[in-house]
Design an enzyme around this catalytic site. Structure first.
Site, short mmCIF file in Angstrom:
data_model
loop_
_atom_site.label_atom_id
_atom_site.label_comp_id
_atom_site.label_asym_id
_atom_site.label_seq_id
_atom_site.Cartn_x
_atom_site.Cartn_y
_atom_site.Cartn_z
N LYS A 1 -14.37 0.14 4.92
CA LYS A 1 -13.29 -0.75 4.46
C LYS A 1 -13.54 -2.19 4.89
O LYS A 1 -13.49 -3.12 4.08
CB LYS A 1 -11.96 -0.23 5.03
CG LYS A 1 -10.80 -1.15 4.83
CD LYS A 1 -10.41 -1.28 3.38
CE LYS A 1 -9.41 -2.41 3.19
NZ LYS A 1 -8.85 -2.48 1.89
N GLY B 1 -14.15 -21.89 -6.11
CA GLY B 1 -12.83 -22.52 -6.17
C GLY B 1 -12.36 -22.95 -4.79
O GLY B 1 -13.18 -23.22 -3.90
N LYS C 1 14.97 -2.61 2.47
CA LYS C 1 13.84 -2.16 1.63
C LYS C 1 14.10 -0.76 1.11
O LYS C 1 13.90 -0.45 -0.06
CB LYS C 1 12.55 -2.11 2.49
CG LYS C 1 11.83 -3.41 2.58
CD LYS C 1 10.51 -3.19 3.32
CE LYS C 1 9.92 -4.54 3.71
NZ LYS C 1 8.78 -4.40 4.59
N VAL D 1 0.84 -1.20 0.00
CA VAL D 1 0.00 0.00 0.00
C VAL D 1 0.87 1.25 0.00
O VAL D 1 0.68 2.16 -0.81
CB VAL D 1 -0.96 -0.02 1.21
CG1 VAL D 1 -1.69 1.29 1.37
CG2 VAL D 1 -1.97 -1.15 1.06
N PHE E 1 -16.54 -11.51 -8.31
CA PHE E 1 -16.37 -12.26 -7.06
C PHE E 1 -17.40 -13.37 -6.87
O PHE E 1 -17.84 -13.64 -5.77
CB PHE E 1 -16.32 -11.29 -5.86
CG PHE E 1 -14.95 -10.68 -5.73
CD1 PHE E 1 -14.51 -9.78 -6.67
CD2 PHE E 1 -14.09 -11.05 -4.71
CE1 PHE E 1 -13.23 -9.25 -6.63
CE2 PHE E 1 -12.80 -10.52 -4.64
CZ PHE E 1 -12.37 -9.62 -5.61
N ARG F 1 -6.15 -3.63 -5.06
CA ARG F 1 -5.95 -5.08 -5.06
C ARG F 1 -4.52 -5.37 -5.48
O ARG F 1 -4.00 -4.70 -6.39
CB ARG F 1 -6.88 -5.74 -6.10
CG ARG F 1 -8.34 -5.66 -5.77
CD ARG F 1 -9.16 -5.90 -7.03
NE ARG F 1 -8.88 -4.87 -8.05
CZ ARG F 1 -9.36 -4.89 -9.28
NH1 ARG F 1 -10.13 -5.87 -9.67
NH2 ARG F 1 -9.06 -3.93 -10.15
N CYS G 1 -5.39 -9.85 3.11
CA CYS G 1 -6.49 -8.97 3.51
C CYS G 1 -7.75 -9.71 3.95
O CYS G 1 -8.14 -9.62 5.12
CB CYS G 1 -6.81 -8.02 2.38
SG CYS G 1 -5.37 -7.11 1.82
N ARG H 1 0.94 -15.05 1.21
CA ARG H 1 0.26 -14.96 2.51
C ARG H 1 -1.14 -15.60 2.45
O ARG H 1 -1.94 -15.26 1.60
CB ARG H 1 0.17 -13.50 2.97
CG ARG H 1 1.52 -13.01 3.49
CD ARG H 1 1.48 -11.56 3.86
NE ARG H 1 1.46 -10.70 2.68
CZ ARG H 1 1.42 -9.38 2.73
NH1 ARG H 1 1.36 -8.77 3.89
NH2 ARG H 1 1.42 -8.67 1.62
#
Ligand code: UGA
Length: 430
Positions: A204, A253, A35, A11, A249, A154, A260, A327
């Protein structure tokens, strides 16, 4: 504007590059020198299409720079974005320690009026906590405002989503801060919603939770479709044409992963419990998601009778296409199952790399699908990378010992695969 961004994750880095693109001067602050070094050289340490090019352009033009020096950076900026991670704690709640650290640092270096914006996904009322943490660590009282501006990008399309958002949400109780945020987002061509910080935070969580609910709902429908010999992909298409439902969406699967959805659902469930309002639907959404990899594994067991000594290829390990992020990826539960059942596991992914702990358990990563498939007894698709659609499936079929194809993302044309000679099984889809 001069903008400081704390936290150079997905982000923070994307937001920084996009603000630079919009003509602002950006500083990225992170505690990790490796980083910061990489980014200062225009190098991304994660995979995100298009972002490295934009970053390099703005590093070269000196519109964006990176530092680990928090004191200098915090004192020198009046508009500060917090983009640090909010991982899950063992009880499901969001771990706010990085947010608290950032707020405390801001407070310590508070030398004049500043606007602090939380972009990280944080539970309702965190904006108020951030203000409190800043106030507590401020050596002397200095006025400031804290704004909630949740991020909806995303992974895999982070740049596009940030350049062309479908909405901007600004939670602010200060007129001055709202005006500045309006100015910052003046070039976006989408609705900008001004609301309270608590409401912004809830928007959110509710958005992510609702999207995850759509997925789990379709996954349950898909399992019923399997019982009734109904094609869930046609069901999704038929449902999605209703504008009240929409086509997105609804893809059944092996479930949702990533940094997230799983974490945010757990956090909202936790918030519900803490406030005496259990979110029973979300509890089920999480439960269904947990069962999906096993559901696929059961198909594999049934078909192959025993997995002991069988060679199985897992196509795709990233939690979704166009990212190397592992993740909470759904491929891991599938791989764990295969290993436990004694299978010899090969994996392929266009960009993601299998972690050492899986290599140590005998998993081999192959750079080429045909090599991996050679002599295999089954292929399981765990990530719907578009390149798997374009594979020369006839060649794959030829090199396999037993041409069993398990499509955990319902991404291939089942009839076509059967015509080639595969045994094909999707989820709610054959
Ligand atoms: C998600 C949201 O989509 C973003 O809007 C949000 O900003 C972000 O979380 C966040 O909170 O930071 P992301 O985790 O990058 O974005 O990935 P998604 O594209 O939403 O996919 C999540 C998972 O759902 C993937 O594992 C994907 O394979 C799965 N999925 C998605 C399905 O199983 N079926 C679908 O129909 C769609």
């Amino acid at each position: 504007m001069n903008i400081l961004i704390i936290g150079m994750g997905y982000v923070g880095t994307t937001t920084g590059a996009v603000f630079a693109e919009w003509g602002h001067r950006v500083t990225g602050l992170d505690i990790d020198p490796a980083k910061v070094d990489a980014l200062q050289n225009g190098k991304l340490y994660f995979y995100e299409p298009g972002l490295e090019e934009l970053l390099l352009k703005h590093v070269k033009e000196k519109n964006i720079r990176f530092t680990t020096d928090s004191g200098e950076a915090l004192r020198g900026h009046d508009l500060i974005f917090i983009c640090v991670g909010t991982p899950s704690r063992s009880d499901g709640s969001a771990d706010l320690s990085y947010i608290k650290q950032a707020a405390t640092d801001i407070g310590r270096h508070m030398n004049r009026y500043k606007i602090i914006v939380t972009k990280s996904t944080v539970p309702v009322m965190t904006t108020e906590k951030v203000a409190e943490w800043i106030r507590q660590s401020c050596p002397a009282p200095v006025p400031f405002d804290v704004v909630s501006n949740p991020e909806f990008l995303r992974e895999g399309s982070a740049l596009y989503d940030s350049l062309y958002p479908d909405r901007v949400v600004i939670g602010s109780s200060s007129e001055k801060a709202s005006q500045l945020m309006e100015e910052l987002y003046q070039s976006v061509k989408c609705p900008v919603i001004f609301t309270s910080p608590r409401t912004a935070e809830m928007i959110k969580y509710a958005s992510n939770s609702f999207l995850a609910t759509k997925i789990s709902f379709m996954n349950e429908v898909a399992k019923l479709c399997d019982q009734l010999d109904v094609d869930v992909t046609d069901v999704a298409r038929g449902m999605g044409l209703d504008p009240r439902i929409g086509p997105h969406f609804l893809q059944a699967g092996i479930g949702f992963g990533g940094s997230c959805f799983p974490k945010d659902i757990r956090a909202l469930i936790r918030t519900g419990k803490e406030h005496g309002q259990p979110l029973s639907i979300l509890q089920k959404v999480a439960e269904v998601n947990e069962t999906q990899p096993q559901y696929m594994a059961d198909f594999i067991n049934q078909r192959l009778t025993t997995l002991n000594g069988k060679k199985i290829v897992v196509l795709g390990i990233a939690f979704k296409p166009d990212t190397d992020d592992l993740r909470e990826t759904r491929s891991f539960p599938v791989i764990n199952h295969l290993l436990q059942a004694g299978a010899e596991v090969y994996v392929h992914d266009p960009v993601a790399v299998i972690p050492k702990k899986y290599k140590d358990r005998g998993v081999t990563q192959s750079q080429d699908v045909i090599d991996a498939a050679s002599g295999a007894d089954g292929i399981v698709i765990c990530t719907d990378w578009p390149q798997y659609k374009d594979l020369k499936w006839r060649n794959v079929h030829q090199v396999m010992r037993s041409p069993n194809l398990f499509d955990g993302r319902n991404m291939l044309d089942g009839a076509q695969m059967r015509e080639i000679g595969f045994y094909y099984q999707g989820i709610g889809y054959r």
